[in-house]
Design a protein around this motif. Structure first.
Motif, mmCIF file in Angstrom:
data_model
loop_
_atom_site.group_PDB
_atom_site.id
_atom_site.type_symbol
_atom_site.label_atom_id
_atom_site.label_comp_id
_atom_site.label_asym_id
_atom_site.label_seq_id
_atom_site.Cartn_x
_atom_site.Cartn_y
_atom_site.Cartn_z
ATOM 1 N N LEU A 234 8.783 2.471 -9.724
ATOM 2 C CA LEU A 234 7.780 3.304 -10.385
ATOM 3 C C LEU A 234 7.445 2.607 -11.685
ATOM 4 N N HIS B 240 3.107 13.147 -10.027
ATOM 5 C CA HIS B 240 1.916 12.792 -10.813
ATOM 6 C C HIS B 240 1.829 13.618 -12.088
ATOM 7 N N ARG C 277 5.160 0.990 -6.438
ATOM 8 C CA ARG C 277 4.879 -0.302 -5.838
ATOM 9 C C ARG C 277 6.042 -0.694 -4.944
ATOM 10 N N TRP D 199 1.542 8.078 -2.088
ATOM 11 C CA TRP D 199 2.246 8.372 -3.336
ATOM 12 C C TRP D 199 1.374 8.117 -4.565
ATOM 13 N N ASN D 200 0.479 7.159 -4.496
ATOM 14 C CA ASN D 200 -0.331 6.791 -5.653
ATOM 15 C C ASN D 200 -1.675 7.500 -5.716
ATOM 16 N N GLU D 201 -2.024 8.239 -4.687
ATOM 17 C CA GLU D 201 -3.342 8.896 -4.644
ATOM 18 C C GLU D 201 -3.344 10.159 -5.507
ATOM 19 N N THR D 202 -4.266 10.228 -6.458
ATOM 20 C CA THR D 202 -4.371 11.397 -7.327
ATOM 21 C C THR D 202 -5.409 12.396 -6.841
ATOM 22 N N PHE E 263 2.882 4.220 0.343
ATOM 23 C CA PHE E 263 2.676 4.049 -1.094
ATOM 24 C C PHE E 263 1.264 4.441 -1.515
ATOM 25 N N ASP E 264 0.284 4.213 -0.671
ATOM 26 C CA ASP E 264 -1.070 4.681 -0.978
ATOM 27 C C ASP E 264 -1.069 6.194 -1.176
ATOM 28 N N ARG F 211 -5.320 12.332 -0.751
ATOM 29 C CA ARG F 211 -3.864 12.286 -0.599
ATOM 30 C C ARG F 211 -3.432 13.042 0.655
ATOM 31 N N HIS G 105 1.288 6.670 -13.829
ATOM 32 C CA HIS G 105 2.302 5.783 -13.270
ATOM 33 C C HIS G 105 1.991 5.530 -11.795
ATOM 34 N N THR G 106 2.461 4.407 -11.286
ATOM 35 C CA THR G 106 2.233 4.079 -9.882
ATOM 36 C C THR G 106 3.518 3.550 -9.238
#
Length: 122
Positions: free
Chosen positions: A85, A58, A67, A15-18, A12-13, A23, A64-65
């Motif tokens: 999401l 993204h 979880r 997936w959430n890294e921009t 998940f980190d 990433r 969005h994130t």
């Protein structure tokens, strides 16, 4: 916290890294070189494919994130978990369940995703 839970939280980190270099480092630490991801809407193979897939999410859902929405369950080298999401204000808009295979070195080799709830679906 189990090793599988730590791996999925790292998933998940990623997936959430921009930030693209961060990433890519998370993807390399989380996924095998010959990895594969597939769900009804997305697919990616190898680190480049996973990165392109996450980048596209993204672009479509800025701010969005993802979880983790359940404990990580598993046995042997198999894992399953649920996720959502969320919009920038924390409202879940998509929910799903993923099933993964963890290789002997502790990284994901495959993930198959299922969409449990999507906007506009009855």
């Amino acid at each position: 916290m189990s090793t599988h839970t730590q791996l999925i939280d790292q998933y998940f980190d990623a997936w959430n890294e921009t930030d693209a270099p961060r990433r890519r480092a998370l993807i390399a630490a989380t996924w095998t070189d010959d990895c594969a991801y597939v769900d009804p809407l997305l697919a990616g193979n190898g680190h480049d494919g996973i990165d392109a897939m996450i980048r596209a999410v993204h672009e479509r859902f800025p701010g969005h994130t993802f979880r983790r929405a359940s404990d990580v369950d598993g046995f042997a080298n198999n894992v399953r978990f649920s996720w959502c999401l969320e919009t920038p204000d924390g409202t879940p808009i998509v929910k799903g369940s993923d099933f993964g295979v963890v290789e002997a070195g502790g990284r994901l080799s495959t993930v198959t995703g299922f969409l449990d709830q999507v906007p506009g679906a009855a």
